[in-house]
Design a protein around this motif. Structure first.
Motif, PDB file in Angstrom:
ATOM      1  N   CYS A 259      51.104  37.769  -0.433  1.00 22.74           N
ATOM      2  CA  CYS A 259      50.948  38.931   0.456  1.00 22.74           C
ATOM      3  C   CYS A 259      51.295  40.229  -0.267  1.00 22.74           C
ATOM      4  CB  CYS A 259      51.850  38.781   1.675  1.00 22.74           C
ATOM      5  SG  CYS A 259      51.802  40.221   2.756  1.00 22.74           S
ATOM      6  N   LEU A 260      52.337  40.214  -1.083  1.00 25.79           N
ATOM      7  CA  LEU A 260      52.764  41.433  -1.798  1.00 25.79           C
ATOM      8  C   LEU A 260      51.662  41.951  -2.708  1.00 25.79           C
ATOM      9  CD1 LEU A 260      55.443  43.183  -2.279  1.00 25.79           C
ATOM     10  CD2 LEU A 260      55.604  41.893  -4.412  1.00 25.79           C
ATOM     11  N   TRP A 261      50.809  41.090  -3.192  1.00 31.81           N
ATOM     12  CA  TRP A 261      49.792  41.431  -4.198  1.00 31.81           C
ATOM     13  C   TRP A 261      48.813  42.483  -3.676  1.00 31.81           C
ATOM     14  CZ3 TRP A 261      46.360  37.075  -6.844  1.00 31.81           C
ATOM     15  CH2 TRP A 261      45.739  37.605  -7.989  1.00 31.81           C
ATOM     16  N   GLY A 262      48.602  42.560  -2.376  1.00 29.95           N
ATOM     17  CA  GLY A 262      47.613  43.486  -1.827  1.00 29.95           C
ATOM     18  C   GLY A 262      47.889  44.947  -2.182  1.00 29.95           C
ATOM     19  N   PRO A 263      46.826  45.753  -2.458  1.00 29.10           N
ATOM     20  CA  PRO A 263      47.019  47.161  -2.863  1.00 29.10           C
ATOM     21  C   PRO A 263      47.644  48.028  -1.763  1.00 29.10           C
ATOM     22  CG  PRO A 263      44.687  46.676  -2.553  1.00 29.10           C
ATOM     23  CD  PRO A 263      45.416  45.370  -2.486  1.00 29.10           C
ATOM     24  N   ALA A 264      47.593  47.584  -0.514  1.00 30.30           N
ATOM     25  CA  ALA A 264      48.226  48.385   0.548  1.00 30.30           C
ATOM     26  C   ALA A 264      49.731  48.149   0.554  1.00 30.30           C
ATOM     27  CB  ALA A 264      47.644  48.014   1.905  1.00 30.30           C
ATOM     28  N   HIS A 265      50.184  47.143  -0.166  1.00 27.54           N
ATOM     29  CA  HIS A 265      51.609  46.760  -0.175  1.00 27.54           C
ATOM     30  C   HIS A 265      52.128  46.805  -1.603  1.00 27.54           C
ATOM     31  CE1 HIS A 265      55.285  44.930   1.057  1.00 27.54           C
ATOM     32  NE2 HIS A 265      54.897  43.683   1.235  1.00 27.54           N
ATOM     33  N   GLY A 266      52.561  45.721  -2.160  1.00 30.87           N
ATOM     34  CA  GLY A 266      53.176  45.757  -3.483  1.00 30.87           C
ATOM     35  C   GLY A 266      52.197  46.056  -4.599  1.00 30.87           C
ATOM     36  N   GLY A 267      50.913  45.873  -4.337  1.00 31.91           N
ATOM     37  CA  GLY A 267      49.909  46.147  -5.373  1.00 31.91           C
ATOM     38  C   GLY A 267      49.677  47.635  -5.563  1.00 31.91           C
ATOM     39  N   ALA A 268      50.346  48.457  -4.742  1.00 32.77           N
ATOM     40  CA  ALA A 268      50.116  49.909  -4.792  1.00 32.77           C
ATOM     41  C   ALA A 268      50.653  50.517  -6.075  1.00 32.77           C
ATOM     42  CB  ALA A 268      50.760  50.583  -3.591  1.00 32.77           C
ATOM     43  N   ASN A 269      51.682  49.907  -6.690  1.00 32.19           N
ATOM     44  CA  ASN A 269      52.211  50.514  -7.924  1.00 32.19           C
ATOM     45  C   ASN A 269      51.172  50.428  -9.048  1.00 32.19           C
ATOM     46  OD1 ASN A 269      52.475  47.767  -8.503  1.00 32.19           O
ATOM     47  ND2 ASN A 269      54.724  47.788  -8.402  1.00 32.19           N
ATOM     48  N   GLU A 270      50.501  49.275  -9.114  1.00 33.82           N
ATOM     49  CA  GLU A 270      49.425  49.128 -10.113  1.00 33.82           C
ATOM     50  C   GLU A 270      48.281  50.072  -9.761  1.00 33.82           C
ATOM     51  OE1 GLU A 270      47.948  45.109 -10.412  1.00 33.82           O
ATOM     52  OE2 GLU A 270      46.312  45.660 -11.744  1.00 33.82           O
ATOM     53  N   ALA A 271      47.926  50.127  -8.462  1.00 31.58           N
ATOM     54  CA  ALA A 271      46.810  50.994  -8.032  1.00 31.58           C
ATOM     55  C   ALA A 271      47.157  52.473  -8.231  1.00 31.58           C
ATOM     56  CB  ALA A 271      46.499  50.718  -6.567  1.00 31.58           C
ATOM     57  N   ALA A 272      48.423  52.826  -8.023  1.00 37.10           N
ATOM     58  CA  ALA A 272      48.826  54.233  -8.160  1.00 37.10           C
ATOM     59  C   ALA A 272      48.704  54.696  -9.607  1.00 37.10           C
ATOM     60  CB  ALA A 272      50.257  54.418  -7.662  1.00 37.10           C
ATOM     61  N   LEU A 273      49.123  53.847 -10.538  1.00 40.26           N
ATOM     62  CA  LEU A 273      49.021  54.255 -11.948  1.00 40.26           C
ATOM     63  C   LEU A 273      47.558  54.329 -12.368  1.00 40.26           C
ATOM     64  CD1 LEU A 273      51.280  54.717 -14.270  1.00 40.26           C
ATOM     65  CD2 LEU A 273      49.821  53.010 -15.362  1.00 40.26           C
ATOM     66  N   ASN A 274      46.751  53.360 -11.903  1.00 42.42           N
ATOM     67  CA  ASN A 274      45.319  53.418 -12.225  1.00 42.42           C
ATOM     68  C   ASN A 274      44.684  54.684 -11.650  1.00 42.42           C
ATOM     69  OD1 ASN A 274      45.495  50.964 -13.556  1.00 42.42           O
ATOM     70  ND2 ASN A 274      44.917  49.758 -11.741  1.00 42.42           N
ATOM     71  N   MET A 275      45.162  55.087 -10.451  1.00 38.02           N
ATOM     72  CA  MET A 275      44.640  56.305  -9.820  1.00 38.02           C
ATOM     73  C   MET A 275      45.015  57.528 -10.654  1.00 38.02           C
ATOM     74  SD  MET A 275      45.820  58.006  -6.225  1.00 38.02           S
ATOM     75  CE  MET A 275      47.406  58.431  -6.927  1.00 38.02           C
ATOM     76  N   LEU A 276      46.285  57.608 -11.105  1.00 40.08           N
ATOM     77  CA  LEU A 276      46.723  58.745 -11.913  1.00 40.08           C
ATOM     78  C   LEU A 276      45.915  58.811 -13.208  1.00 40.08           C
ATOM     79  CD1 LEU A 276      50.604  58.498 -11.463  1.00 40.08           C
ATOM     80  CD2 LEU A 276      49.073  60.203 -10.446  1.00 40.08           C
ATOM     81  N   ALA A 277      45.662  57.640 -13.797  1.00 36.76           N
ATOM     82  CA  ALA A 277      44.884  57.602 -15.053  1.00 36.76           C
ATOM     83  C   ALA A 277      43.448  58.050 -14.785  1.00 36.76           C
ATOM     84  CB  ALA A 277      44.917  56.199 -15.629  1.00 36.76           C
ATOM     85  N   GLU A 278      42.881  57.661 -13.624  1.00 39.37           N
ATOM     86  CA  GLU A 278      41.503  58.053 -13.269  1.00 39.37           C
ATOM     87  C   GLU A 278      41.429  59.564 -13.034  1.00 39.37           C
ATOM     88  OE1 GLU A 278      39.873  55.958  -9.892  1.00 39.37           O
ATOM     89  OE2 GLU A 278      38.288  57.465  -9.631  1.00 39.37           O
ATOM     90  N   ILE A 279      42.441  60.122 -12.376  1.00 42.63           N
ATOM     91  CA  ILE A 279      42.458  61.588 -12.161  1.00 42.63           C
ATOM     92  C   ILE A 279      42.539  62.258 -13.527  1.00 42.63           C
ATOM     93  CG2 ILE A 279      43.773  63.520 -11.214  1.00 42.63           C
ATOM     94  CD1 ILE A 279      44.638  61.644  -8.929  1.00 42.63           C
ATOM     95  N   GLY A 280      43.442  61.752 -14.359  1.00 44.62           N
ATOM     96  CA  GLY A 280      43.464  62.139 -15.780  1.00 44.62           C
ATOM     97  C   GLY A 280      44.064  63.493 -16.087  1.00 44.62           C
ATOM     98  N   SER A 281      43.724  64.520 -15.313  1.00 42.66           N
ATOM     99  CA  SER A 281      44.292  65.845 -15.640  1.00 42.66           C
ATOM    100  C   SER A 281      44.501  66.643 -14.356  1.00 42.66           C
ATOM    101  CB  SER A 281      43.332  66.603 -16.559  1.00 42.66           C
ATOM    102  OG  SER A 281      42.099  66.786 -15.885  1.00 42.66           O
ATOM    103  N   VAL A 282      45.379  67.599 -14.444  1.00 42.09           N
ATOM    104  CA  VAL A 282      45.787  68.390 -13.286  1.00 42.09           C
ATOM    105  C   VAL A 282      44.591  69.076 -12.625  1.00 42.09           C
ATOM    106  CG1 VAL A 282      47.072  70.480 -12.680  1.00 42.09           C
ATOM    107  CG2 VAL A 282      48.159  68.713 -14.077  1.00 42.09           C
ATOM    108  N   ASP A 283      43.635  69.515 -13.424  1.00 41.08           N
ATOM    109  CA  ASP A 283      42.521  70.283 -12.832  1.00 41.08           C
ATOM    110  C   ASP A 283      41.609  69.411 -11.969  1.00 41.08           C
ATOM    111  OD1 ASP A 283      39.909  69.937 -15.113  1.00 41.08           O
ATOM    112  OD2 ASP A 283      41.883  69.027 -15.357  1.00 41.08           O
TER     113      ASP A 283
END
Ligand code: SDX
Length: 429
Positions: A259-283
């Protein structure tokens, strides 16, 4: 306290339900006799207004951003305690004396090895399997090795199983990581503390001695403390529900991991870093904030929002401080991901949409940056969350087993399908 009650009127029939008060927090309406007295169920998908149990372990005040473990604020535990001390507190209800702590640390240390046959499990997995898939399978298999601690009616066996889970999760998590990267397994060392032992099992290689960095070990230990327990979240509720059928503790913890594996729950830390990497830059932040606000776009800001916290997640504040400490120690102070994260937080916290919906950074928003800096791949982030949350799952599982009101969990439903109808032979369809 005067007996309080709530009165329901259903089809002009009035029924009275007792209202119970806890030591702190909202009262509850005990609706246990509602169906018997009115023939109606309550309906609350997602359990936004439903208490599933009585518990003494963790208390969250979402509006005030408060998190207490057995009454102690998370800020104080993270500042002054260590993870095994928090494990003792969650399991036994009180902070340990010096002797109790020494004995508990020793008992956990004496359970850190896994049965040597378990290493054969790993050879069955693909090397590129997601480590969380490996954790689900391997932890579930523990019940195939430790038959002498699966009788849930025996308090001694329950405690042995509890210690085994807390002690062996770092070893299994490190084995999952080593297998993933194609390096040999590293055995635990009994002269190292819990976090140092884990870092060494992950990052040591046979070719040279591994020297523990005390700043990083302290940060790892604090990250474990921040993830230890969190009331009746989705994975803890899963463990309780699985345990309510009498399933063995290893199988229940494996269910919690799934259950923790889901991105809405414990999987969000992995998803959050992937999101930051996808955004890539402040602009590029405004573009993503707009996507998060767009009702037609399924994109959400990972690491933001929470079912309970409608204020800042107190763990996120401590996590952010730990992130700065780790990056400074490693000389990555100007990590571009941190720059994006801090600017994204600043923009989101001033945006009307996030203010109105009370969306704040949660524990997962900063943890990924720290774990990446410590040397873990994103696929290991939720494994570390599961490692730390095991003590919370096992403490809640013990409390459920010992609760005299405990019975098998079996929710009802609102049926909106077809009423009874007769079978139609194929030629007439
Ligand atoms: C954890 O329960 C726990 O205690 C969990 C946890 C623990 O320690 O065990 O704290 C760990 O799981 C933390 C949460 C990690 N998840 C994420 O960061 C994923 C992103 N967040 C969301 O998916 C969401 O916020 C949840 C799942 C965390 C909470 O979902 P809820 O309570 O069901 O809230 P919701 O989805 O109904 O959102 C309310 C509104 C919605 O808008 P409306 O439909 O009312 O118009 O807020 C919006 C959502 O669209 N919203 C977001 C958002 N989160 C909610 N919009 C943009 N970005 C987001 N992140």
């Amino acid at each position: 306290m005067a007996n309080k009650s709530a009165v329901f009127t259903v089809d002009e029939k009035q029924v009275e339900m007792p209202v119970r008060s806890g030591s702190i927090g909202p009262d509850v309406i005990d609706i246990g006799t509602l169906y018997k007295n009115t023939g109606t169920f309550t309906y609350d998908p997602g359990f936004t207004s439903t208490a599933s149990c009585e518990s003494k372990i963790t208390y969250i005040d979402g509006d005030e951003g408060v998190l207490l473990h057995r009454g102690y604020p998370i800020e104080q535990l993270a500042e002054h305690g260590d993870f095994l001390e928090v494990c003792y507190l969650l399991l036994y209800g009180e902070l340990p004396t010096a002797n109790q702590k020494k004995d508990f640390d020793h008992r956990v240390t004496m359970h850190t090895m896994v049965h040597e046959q378990m290493s054969r499990f790993f050879t069955g997995y693909r090397r590129d399997a997601h480590p969380m898939a490996v954790m689900c399978g391997t932890v579930g298999a523990l019940s195939a090795f430790y038959h002498d601690s699966t009788d849930i009616t025996d308090p001694h066996q329950r405690m042995v199983a509890s210690l085994r889970m807390i002690a062996k999760m770092p070893t299994i998590a490190a084995m999952a990581y080593k297998y993933h990267i194609g390096q040999p397994f590293v055995y635990p060392k009994n002269d190292l503390d819990y976090a140092s032992n884990f870092l060494r099992m992950c990052f040591a290689v046979p070719c040279e001695e591994y020297v523990v960095n005390p700043v990083l070990a302290r940060a790892m230990d604090r990250i474990f403390i921040l993830h230890a327990d969190h009331e009746q979240n989705a994975s803890t509720s899963t463990v309780r529900l699985a345990g309510s059928s009498g399933a063995n503790p290893f199988a229940c913890i494996a269910a919690g991991i799934a259950c923790l594996w889901g991105p809405a729950h414990g999987g969000a830390n992995e998803a959050a870093l992937n999101m930051l990497a996808e955004i890539g830059s402040v602009d590029r932040i405004p573009e993503y904030v707009a996507k998060a606000k767009d009702k037609n776009d399924p994109f959400r800001l990972m690491g933001f929002g929470h079912r309970v916290y409608k204020n800042y997640d107190p763990r996120a504040k401590i996590m952010q401080k730990t992130t700065h400490e780790v990056l400074a120690e490693l000389g990555h102070r100007d990590d571009p991901l941190l720059e994006v994260a801090m600017e994204l937080e600043r923009i989101a916290l001033t945006d009307e949409y996030f203010i109105e919906k009370k969306l704040y950074p949660n524990i997962d928003f900063y943890s990924g940056i720290t774990l990446k800096a410590l040397g873990f791949p994103t696929t290991m982030f939720t494994v570390l969350f599961a490692l730390a949350r095991t003590v919370g799952w096992i403490a809640q599982w013990n409390e459920m087993i010992e609760d005299p009101q405990q019975r098998i969990g079996r929710p009802r439903q609102l049926y909106t399908g077809e009423p009874k109808r007769d079978y139609v032979p194929v030629p007439k369809r």
